[in-house]
Design a protein around this motif. Sequence first.
Motif, PDB file in Angstrom:
ATOM      1  N   UNK A  14     -18.886  54.469 -18.285  1.00 22.38           N
ATOM      2  CA  UNK A  14     -19.846  55.559 -18.095  1.00 22.38           C
ATOM      3  C   UNK A  14     -20.930  55.151 -17.101  1.00 22.38           C
ATOM      4  N   UNK A  15     -21.431  53.922 -17.236  1.00 20.42           N
ATOM      5  CA  UNK A  15     -22.490  53.459 -16.341  1.00 20.42           C
ATOM      6  C   UNK A  15     -22.003  53.388 -14.897  1.00 20.42           C
ATOM      7  N   UNK A  16     -20.776  52.921 -14.702  1.00 21.30           N
ATOM      8  CA  UNK A  16     -20.232  52.844 -13.340  1.00 21.30           C
ATOM      9  C   UNK A  16     -20.096  54.230 -12.729  1.00 21.30           C
ATOM     10  N   UNK A  17     -19.625  55.184 -13.525  1.00 25.59           N
ATOM     11  CA  UNK A  17     -19.490  56.555 -13.023  1.00 25.59           C
ATOM     12  C   UNK A  17     -20.858  57.126 -12.670  1.00 25.59           C
ATOM     13  N   UNK A  18     -21.825  56.937 -13.557  1.00 27.96           N
ATOM     14  CA  UNK A  18     -23.162  57.475 -13.325  1.00 27.96           C
ATOM     15  C   UNK A  18     -23.816  56.840 -12.105  1.00 27.96           C
ATOM     16  N   UNK A  19     -23.714  55.509 -11.980  1.00 28.50           N
ATOM     17  CA  UNK A  19     -24.352  54.819 -10.856  1.00 28.50           C
ATOM     18  C   UNK A  19     -23.737  55.202  -9.518  1.00 28.50           C
ATOM     19  N   UNK A  20     -22.453  55.594  -9.538  1.00 29.52           N
ATOM     20  CA  UNK A  20     -21.775  55.973  -8.294  1.00 29.52           C
ATOM     21  C   UNK A  20     -21.967  57.442  -7.947  1.00 29.52           C
ATOM     22  N   UNK A  21     -22.571  58.202  -8.843  1.00 30.09           N
ATOM     23  CA  UNK A  21     -22.695  59.648  -8.637  1.00 30.09           C
ATOM     24  C   UNK A  21     -23.652  59.959  -7.485  1.00 30.09           C
ATOM     25  N   UNK A  22     -23.288  60.963  -6.715  1.00 31.24           N
ATOM     26  CA  UNK A  22     -24.160  61.477  -5.659  1.00 31.24           C
ATOM     27  C   UNK A  22     -24.818  62.749  -6.185  1.00 31.24           C
ATOM     28  N   UNK A  23     -26.064  62.603  -6.604  1.00 32.96           N
ATOM     29  CA  UNK A  23     -26.759  63.743  -7.194  1.00 32.96           C
ATOM     30  C   UNK A  23     -27.367  64.634  -6.114  1.00 32.96           C
ATOM     31  N   UNK A  24     -27.511  65.899  -6.457  1.00 27.94           N
ATOM     32  CA  UNK A  24     -28.145  66.853  -5.558  1.00 27.94           C
ATOM     33  C   UNK A  24     -29.658  66.756  -5.709  1.00 27.94           C
ATOM     34  N   UNK A  25     -30.423  67.050  -4.669  1.00 31.30           N
ATOM     35  CA  UNK A  25     -31.878  67.114  -4.832  1.00 31.30           C
ATOM     36  C   UNK A  25     -32.234  68.084  -5.948  1.00 31.30           C
ATOM     37  N   UNK A  26     -33.180  67.710  -6.777  1.00 32.40           N
ATOM     38  CA  UNK A  26     -33.481  68.526  -7.943  1.00 32.40           C
ATOM     39  C   UNK A  26     -33.998  69.897  -7.548  1.00 32.40           C
ATOM     40  N   UNK A  27     -34.594  70.009  -6.359  1.00 32.92           N
ATOM     41  CA  UNK A  27     -35.042  71.321  -5.893  1.00 32.92           C
ATOM     42  C   UNK A  27     -33.865  72.271  -5.697  1.00 32.92           C
ATOM     43  N   UNK A  28     -32.721  71.730  -5.248  1.00 24.49           N
ATOM     44  CA  UNK A  28     -31.539  72.564  -5.050  1.00 24.49           C
ATOM     45  C   UNK A  28     -30.957  73.015  -6.386  1.00 24.49           C
ATOM     46  N   UNK A  29     -30.986  72.114  -7.376  1.00 22.84           N
ATOM     47  CA  UNK A  29     -30.510  72.475  -8.712  1.00 22.84           C
ATOM     48  C   UNK A  29     -31.387  73.586  -9.282  1.00 22.84           C
ATOM     49  N   UNK A  30     -32.703  73.443  -9.101  1.00 23.74           N
ATOM     50  CA  UNK A  30     -33.634  74.471  -9.578  1.00 23.74           C
ATOM     51  C   UNK A  30     -33.401  75.793  -8.860  1.00 23.74           C
ATOM     52  N   UNK A  31     -33.137  75.723  -7.567  1.00 26.13           N
ATOM     53  CA  UNK A  31     -32.905  76.950  -6.797  1.00 26.13           C
ATOM     54  C   UNK A  31     -31.673  77.689  -7.286  1.00 26.13           C
ATOM     55  N   UNK A  32     -30.658  76.950  -7.733  1.00 22.67           N
ATOM     56  CA  UNK A  32     -29.462  77.603  -8.290  1.00 22.67           C
ATOM     57  C   UNK A  32     -29.816  78.480  -9.490  1.00 22.67           C
ATOM     58  N   UNK A  33     -30.867  78.099 -10.203  1.00 22.09           N
ATOM     59  CA  UNK A  33     -31.305  78.863 -11.367  1.00 22.09           C
ATOM     60  C   UNK A  33     -32.288  79.973 -11.001  1.00 22.09           C
ATOM     61  N   UNK A  34     -32.664  80.024  -9.732  1.00 26.43           N
ATOM     62  CA  UNK A  34     -33.646  81.015  -9.309  1.00 26.43           C
ATOM     63  C   UNK A  34     -35.079  80.579  -9.515  1.00 26.43           C
ATOM     64  N   UNK A  35     -35.297  79.289  -9.765  1.00 30.67           N
ATOM     65  CA  UNK A  35     -36.643  78.768  -9.942  1.00 30.67           C
ATOM     66  C   UNK A  35     -37.291  78.522  -8.582  1.00 30.67           C
ATOM     67  N   UNK A  36     -38.511  78.986  -8.422  1.00 32.55           N
ATOM     68  CA  UNK A  36     -39.257  78.779  -7.185  1.00 32.55           C
ATOM     69  C   UNK A  36     -39.788  77.346  -7.136  1.00 32.55           C
ATOM     70  N   UNK A  37     -40.100  76.842  -5.928  1.00 35.64           N
ATOM     71  CA  UNK A  37     -40.599  75.461  -5.817  1.00 35.64           C
ATOM     72  C   UNK A  37     -41.822  75.181  -6.679  1.00 35.64           C
TER      73      UNK A  37
END
Length: 564
Positions: A14-37
Motif C-alpha cells: 500500500x505504501x509503495x502504491x501511495x508513494x508512487x501516486x501522481x496526485x492532482x492539485x487539490x484545487x482541481x479536485x475541488x473544482x470538480x465538485x464546483x467549489x470556488x477557490x
Amino acid sequence: MTDPTRLLEDVPSDAEISNAAETRPIEDVAADLGLEPDEIERVGPNKAKITHRAIQLRSSDDRDGRLVLVTAMTPTRAGEGKTLTTVGIGQGLGELGEDGLVAVRQPSLGPIFGIKGGATGGGYAQIVPMDDINVHFTGDIHAITVAHNLVAAMVDNHIHQGHDPSIDVGDVVWPRAMDMNDRALRNVVVGLGGSVHGVPRESNFVITAASELMAVVCMAADIPDLKRRVGRVIVAYDRDDQPVTVDDLGVTGAVAAVLRDAVRPNLVQTLAGTPAFVHGGPFANIAHGTNSVVADQVGLSLADYVITEAGFGADLGAEKFFDIVSRNDLEPDAVVLVATVRALKHHGSNGDHEGGEDLEALQAGFDNLDHHVEVLRQVGFDPVVAINRFPDDIDAELEAVRAHCQDLGVRAAVSDVYRRGGEGGIELARAVRDAADEGAPDFEPLYDLETPLEEKIETVATNVYGADGVEFTSSARTDLERLERLGFGDLPVCLSKVPSSLSDEPGKLGVPTDWTLTVRELYPSAGPGFVVALTGDVMTMPGLPSEPAARQLDVDDDGNITGL
C-alpha cells in the motif's frame, strides 16, 4: 482456479502504491465538485480544509445527491474491507462517468500503531496521501484531544477551587483522553492532595476516538450548533444529583475555539483522483461510528453520489446510522453490505477454518450474511452485497456467494478493487448506482424517539441482534431512572457491544440463538445527543497486541513513512 500467489505478486505494498501516486492539485479536485477557490483553504499541495463560508452556503443548498451507506456482515478481527470497498465504489463510479464523492472517517493513531497499521483503503483503492492521513493529517484529532483535556483540567480546577456548583468528587464522569492504545491508563488516580497537587480521585483515560467531543464534532452542523452541543456536555454531578455541564464550567467558548477548524471537512482524493472527504473518527459502539454530518450534507450538495461507511457490521454501525445519524436529514438512498469468503468461513466453522477450499464452512456461514440482509430489510433496504475479493479467494467459492445472494433476491457483485482499482469495481458501482437511483421510499428508523428508553433498547436487541430479550442490572435500572428524571428519555440509544459477534459475547459466531442481552450501565452522551447503553466488555481505551503494527513503521532518509 485463480492462482492466489500470482494475485499477491501483482500488487505492491500500500505504501509503495501511495508513494508512487501522481496526485492532482487539490484545487482541481475541488473544482470538480464546483467549489470556488475561496471555499477551500489549502493545506499543502494535496490537502485542503473546506471553509466555514462554504459549509454555510453548501449545507443550505438543495442537496440533490444520493447517499450510499457501506456496512458489512459481522467482521473478523482484521475487518472485511469496508473502507476499501467505499473507495472502490467511488472510483468505479468514475469509470462509469458518474460524479462521486467518498466520505469516510479519519484513522486513529491507536489502532494504526496497534492492529490496523493503516486505514485509508488498500491496494489500488486508496485515499491519498495515505501517510499524512494515517499519522497527523490536518490536526483534527490533536485538537479534539486538547479540547477534551482542557475540559478535564477545568473540572479538577473547579473542584480544587471550590467553585459552584459544588461537584461530587465521587461522581465525576469526564475522563482524560489521548490518541493512543495504552491499557495502563484505563484506570488511574489523579491528584496527590494538599494545596498544590489537586484533589485525589479515581479517573481514567479514553482513546480520543471515544471522546464525546469527537462525536460532538461529527454531529455539529456549524459553529453555533457546535457551541450548543459542547455546552450541554455533562462532566459531573453535584451533591443534589444534578448535572454539571461544560457551560457550568464557563469553558464552552474556549473549547469551541480549539475545535474551530476541526469541524471543517478535509478534502483529499483517491488514487483515481476522485474527491474524498476524510473527517472525524468516532467509535462505532459508544458513538455513532461514521464520518461527520456536515461532510455528508456538504457532499450531497456537490456530488451526484456520496459514498460513506459505518463502523463494524450492520448490527452496530448501520443501525446507529439509521437511528441516530439519519434523523439529521441524512436518509440513505442505498446500502452496500460487504461480505468476504474469509468471514463466511470464519462464522461457518465457528472460528476453526484453517484455509483452503471449504464449501461446507462457506455455506454454513451464510446464516450470518442472511441475518444482516434481514436487518437492512427491516428499515427498507434490499442491500447490494459487495463480495470483497481477497488474493487467496477461490473462484468457485466467490460464485457460490453470488448465487446465494441471487437466491436471497439481492444484487451482488464480486469486487476486485484492491488489485484493479476502479476498473475492478465497475460491476459493483453499476449495481450501487442503480440501487441508489431507485432509492428507499420505505425507509424508517427502527423506533420513534417518543418510545421509552427501555423499549428502544429492547427493539435493537431483539430486531437487530436476535436476542430473546434484555436484562438490566440493578445499577442499569438506576441509570434508567436517572436518565428519565433528567429529561433524556426522548434521545436515541447507542448500544455499545462487541463487534465480533451479533451477541454480547465475542466468541459466539454465526447467528447466536437462545440468549439475552445484558445491559450493565447507561449514561447520557448529551453533546452529540444520544444515550449510551454498555453491554458486554467493551473497552474505551484499547491495548496493544503482542506484536504491535508500530514495530513495522519507519521513515526513510527522504522522509517517506514506510510500513503503513
